[in-house]
Design a protein around this motif. Structure first.
Motif, PDB file in Angstrom:
ATOM      1  N   ASP A  40     -23.986 -11.797  41.214  1.00 17.82           N
ATOM      2  CA  ASP A  40     -23.043 -11.618  42.315  1.00 17.82           C
ATOM      3  C   ASP A  40     -23.766 -11.666  43.664  1.00 17.82           C
ATOM      4  OD1 ASP A  40     -20.645 -11.271  40.764  1.00 17.82           O
ATOM      5  OD2 ASP A  40     -21.403  -9.291  40.228  1.00 17.82           O
ATOM      6  N   ALA A  41     -24.923 -11.032  43.732  1.00 14.35           N
ATOM      7  CA  ALA A  41     -25.704 -11.035  44.967  1.00 14.35           C
ATOM      8  C   ALA A  41     -26.177 -12.453  45.292  1.00 14.35           C
ATOM      9  CB  ALA A  41     -26.887 -10.086  44.846  1.00 14.35           C
ATOM     10  N   ALA A  42     -26.582 -13.198  44.273  1.00 15.77           N
ATOM     11  CA  ALA A  42     -27.034 -14.573  44.489  1.00 15.77           C
ATOM     12  C   ALA A  42     -25.883 -15.450  44.972  1.00 15.77           C
ATOM     13  CB  ALA A  42     -27.630 -15.137  43.205  1.00 15.77           C
ATOM     14  N   TYR A  43     -24.685 -15.222  44.442  1.00 14.07           N
ATOM     15  CA  TYR A  43     -23.514 -15.981  44.882  1.00 14.07           C
ATOM     16  C   TYR A  43     -23.234 -15.684  46.352  1.00 14.07           C
ATOM     17  CZ  TYR A  43     -18.796 -17.872  44.991  1.00 14.07           C
ATOM     18  OH  TYR A  43     -17.688 -18.601  45.308  1.00 14.07           O
ATOM     19  N   LEU A  44     -23.249 -14.403  46.706  1.00 12.84           N
ATOM     20  CA  LEU A  44     -23.026 -14.012  48.092  1.00 12.84           C
ATOM     21  C   LEU A  44     -24.131 -14.587  48.980  1.00 12.84           C
ATOM     22  CD1 LEU A  44     -21.397 -12.449  50.188  1.00 12.84           C
ATOM     23  CD2 LEU A  44     -22.735 -10.414  49.588  1.00 12.84           C
ATOM     24  N   ALA A  45     -25.353 -14.604  48.492  1.00 14.23           N
ATOM     25  CA  ALA A  45     -26.469 -15.183  49.247  1.00 14.23           C
ATOM     26  C   ALA A  45     -26.182 -16.637  49.592  1.00 14.23           C
ATOM     27  CB  ALA A  45     -27.765 -15.068  48.454  1.00 14.23           C
ATOM     28  N   GLY A  46     -25.641 -17.364  48.640  1.00 15.18           N
ATOM     29  CA  GLY A  46     -25.299 -18.763  48.896  1.00 15.18           C
ATOM     30  C   GLY A  46     -24.211 -18.923  49.939  1.00 15.18           C
ATOM     31  N   LEU A  47     -23.311 -17.974  49.986  1.00 16.90           N
ATOM     32  CA  LEU A  47     -22.225 -18.041  50.964  1.00 16.90           C
ATOM     33  C   LEU A  47     -22.695 -17.734  52.382  1.00 16.90           C
ATOM     34  CD1 LEU A  47     -19.351 -16.265  48.997  1.00 16.90           C
ATOM     35  CD2 LEU A  47     -19.651 -18.720  49.359  1.00 16.90           C
ATOM     36  N   ILE A  48     -23.678 -16.869  52.528  1.00 16.64           N
ATOM     37  CA  ILE A  48     -24.120 -16.471  53.872  1.00 16.64           C
ATOM     38  C   ILE A  48     -25.417 -17.151  54.297  1.00 16.64           C
ATOM     39  CG2 ILE A  48     -22.955 -14.249  53.706  1.00 16.64           C
ATOM     40  CD1 ILE A  48     -25.783 -12.976  53.456  1.00 16.64           C
ATOM     41  N   ALA A  49     -26.013 -17.937  53.423  1.00 14.10           N
ATOM     42  CA  ALA A  49     -27.288 -18.591  53.747  1.00 14.10           C
ATOM     43  C   ALA A  49     -27.136 -19.493  54.967  1.00 14.10           C
ATOM     44  CB  ALA A  49     -27.770 -19.411  52.555  1.00 14.10           C
ATOM     45  N   ASP A  50     -28.126 -19.491  55.800  1.00 10.67           N
ATOM     46  CA  ASP A  50     -28.157 -20.363  56.972  1.00 10.67           C
ATOM     47  C   ASP A  50     -28.978 -21.592  56.599  1.00 10.67           C
ATOM     48  OD1 ASP A  50     -28.422 -21.635  59.384  1.00 10.67           O
ATOM     49  OD2 ASP A  50     -29.181 -19.887  60.464  1.00 10.67           O
ATOM     50  N   SER A  51     -28.287 -22.672  56.289  1.00  4.77           N
ATOM     51  CA  SER A  51     -28.970 -23.868  55.789  1.00  4.77           C
ATOM     52  C   SER A  51     -29.942 -24.445  56.813  1.00  4.77           C
ATOM     53  CB  SER A  51     -27.958 -24.926  55.369  1.00  4.77           C
ATOM     54  OG  SER A  51     -27.152 -25.306  56.471  1.00  4.77           O
ATOM     55  N   LYS A  52     -29.708 -24.208  58.085  1.00  3.58           N
ATOM     56  CA  LYS A  52     -30.616 -24.718  59.119  1.00  3.58           C
ATOM     57  C   LYS A  52     -31.916 -23.918  59.164  1.00  3.58           C
ATOM     58  CE  LYS A  52     -26.943 -26.637  61.860  1.00  3.58           C
ATOM     59  NZ  LYS A  52     -26.180 -26.601  63.088  1.00  3.58           N
ATOM     60  N   ALA A  53     -31.876 -22.660  58.737  1.00  2.00           N
ATOM     61  CA  ALA A  53     -33.073 -21.812  58.750  1.00  2.00           C
ATOM     62  C   ALA A  53     -33.871 -21.932  57.457  1.00  2.00           C
ATOM     63  CB  ALA A  53     -32.689 -20.358  58.977  1.00  2.00           C
ATOM     64  N   MET A  54     -33.225 -22.392  56.393  1.00  2.38           N
ATOM     65  CA  MET A  54     -33.906 -22.465  55.099  1.00  2.38           C
ATOM     66  C   MET A  54     -34.915 -23.604  55.079  1.00  2.38           C
ATOM     67  SD  MET A  54     -30.921 -21.512  52.386  1.00  2.38           S
ATOM     68  CE  MET A  54     -32.023 -21.309  51.008  1.00  2.38           C
ATOM     69  N   ARG A  55     -36.007 -23.356  54.373  1.00  2.00           N
ATOM     70  CA  ARG A  55     -37.051 -24.365  54.204  1.00  2.00           C
ATOM     71  C   ARG A  55     -36.822 -25.086  52.875  1.00  2.00           C
ATOM     72  NH1 ARG A  55     -39.797 -19.461  55.209  1.00  2.00           N
ATOM     73  NH2 ARG A  55     -40.306 -19.542  53.023  1.00  2.00           N
ATOM     74  N   GLU A  56     -37.490 -26.190  52.710  1.00  2.00           N
ATOM     75  CA  GLU A  56     -37.375 -26.954  51.466  1.00  2.00           C
ATOM     76  C   GLU A  56     -37.776 -26.094  50.267  1.00  2.00           C
ATOM     77  OE1 GLU A  56     -39.102 -31.000  49.397  1.00  2.00           O
ATOM     78  OE2 GLU A  56     -39.243 -30.766  51.564  1.00  2.00           O
ATOM     79  N   ALA A  57     -38.798 -25.269  50.427  1.00  2.00           N
ATOM     80  CA  ALA A  57     -39.253 -24.397  49.336  1.00  2.00           C
ATOM     81  C   ALA A  57     -38.171 -23.394  48.942  1.00  2.00           C
ATOM     82  CB  ALA A  57     -40.525 -23.663  49.740  1.00  2.00           C
ATOM     83  N   ASP A  58     -37.388 -22.923  49.925  1.00  2.00           N
ATOM     84  CA  ASP A  58     -36.286 -21.998  49.631  1.00  2.00           C
ATOM     85  C   ASP A  58     -35.245 -22.684  48.756  1.00  2.00           C
ATOM     86  OD1 ASP A  58     -37.468 -20.058  51.289  1.00  2.00           O
ATOM     87  OD2 ASP A  58     -36.363 -20.787  53.047  1.00  2.00           O
ATOM     88  N   PHE A  59     -34.867 -23.897  49.146  1.00  2.00           N
ATOM     89  CA  PHE A  59     -33.869 -24.648  48.369  1.00  2.00           C
ATOM     90  C   PHE A  59     -34.369 -24.893  46.945  1.00  2.00           C
ATOM     91  CE2 PHE A  59     -32.373 -26.070  52.640  1.00  2.00           C
ATOM     92  CZ  PHE A  59     -31.060 -25.653  52.527  1.00  2.00           C
ATOM     93  N   GLU A  60     -35.620 -25.283  46.815  1.00  2.00           N
ATOM     94  CA  GLU A  60     -36.178 -25.558  45.483  1.00  2.00           C
ATOM     95  C   GLU A  60     -36.181 -24.300  44.625  1.00  2.00           C
ATOM     96  OE1 GLU A  60     -39.954 -27.501  45.808  1.00  2.00           O
ATOM     97  OE2 GLU A  60     -39.087 -29.203  46.895  1.00  2.00           O
ATOM     98  N   LYS A  61     -36.509 -23.179  45.216  1.00  2.00           N
ATOM     99  CA  LYS A  61     -36.525 -21.901  44.479  1.00  2.00           C
ATOM    100  C   LYS A  61     -35.128 -21.557  43.967  1.00  2.00           C
ATOM    101  CE  LYS A  61     -37.465 -17.144  45.638  1.00  2.00           C
ATOM    102  NZ  LYS A  61     -38.079 -16.262  46.625  1.00  2.00           N
ATOM    103  N   TRP A  62     -34.122 -21.805  44.780  1.00  2.58           N
ATOM    104  CA  TRP A  62     -32.748 -21.494  44.406  1.00  2.58           C
ATOM    105  C   TRP A  62     -32.225 -22.450  43.340  1.00  2.58           C
ATOM    106  CZ3 TRP A  62     -29.008 -19.534  48.703  1.00  2.58           C
ATOM    107  CH2 TRP A  62     -29.566 -18.400  49.314  1.00  2.58           C
ATOM    108  N   ILE A  63     -32.666 -23.684  43.374  1.00  3.54           N
ATOM    109  CA  ILE A  63     -32.160 -24.684  42.430  1.00  3.54           C
ATOM    110  C   ILE A  63     -32.814 -24.536  41.070  1.00  3.54           C
ATOM    111  CG2 ILE A  63     -32.068 -27.150  41.937  1.00  3.54           C
ATOM    112  CD1 ILE A  63     -31.751 -27.571  44.957  1.00  3.54           C
ATOM    113  N   LEU A  64     -34.095 -24.243  41.047  1.00  3.98           N
ATOM    114  CA  LEU A  64     -34.828 -24.171  39.782  1.00  3.98           C
ATOM    115  C   LEU A  64     -34.651 -22.877  39.147  1.00  3.98           C
ATOM    116  CD1 LEU A  64     -38.090 -25.941  40.890  1.00  3.98           C
ATOM    117  CD2 LEU A  64     -36.164 -26.932  39.702  1.00  3.98           C
TER     118      LEU A  64
END
Length: 64
Positions: A40-64
């Motif tokens: 649930d926390a991870a889902y909420l994290a995806g809703l409030i994440a600031d895609s402009k502030a996230m780095r490529e490593a952040d996206f990869e961590k979330w996807i894998l």
């Protein structure tokens, strides 16, 4: 990592939407929520994440 039965609080989606609007975009909070390992926390994290502030490593961590 929490036990599987502790990873989901079964919060209602309808309750997350108003919270999302209240929190707005918040990079630091989204990363902290995701790191809890709770679904649930991870889902909420995806809703409030600031895609402009996230780095490529952040996206990869979330996807894998």
């Amino acid at each position: 990592m929490p036990e599987p039965e502790d990873r989901c609080l079964a919060s209602l989606l309808g309750r997350r939407k108003p919270l999302t609007r209240k929190l707005g975009r918040d990079y630091a909070l989204s990363m902290a929520l995701y790191a809890t390992g709770n679904y649930d926390a991870a889902y909420l994290a995806g809703l409030i994440a600031d895609s402009k502030a996230m780095r490529e490593a952040d996206f990869e961590k979330w996807i894998l």
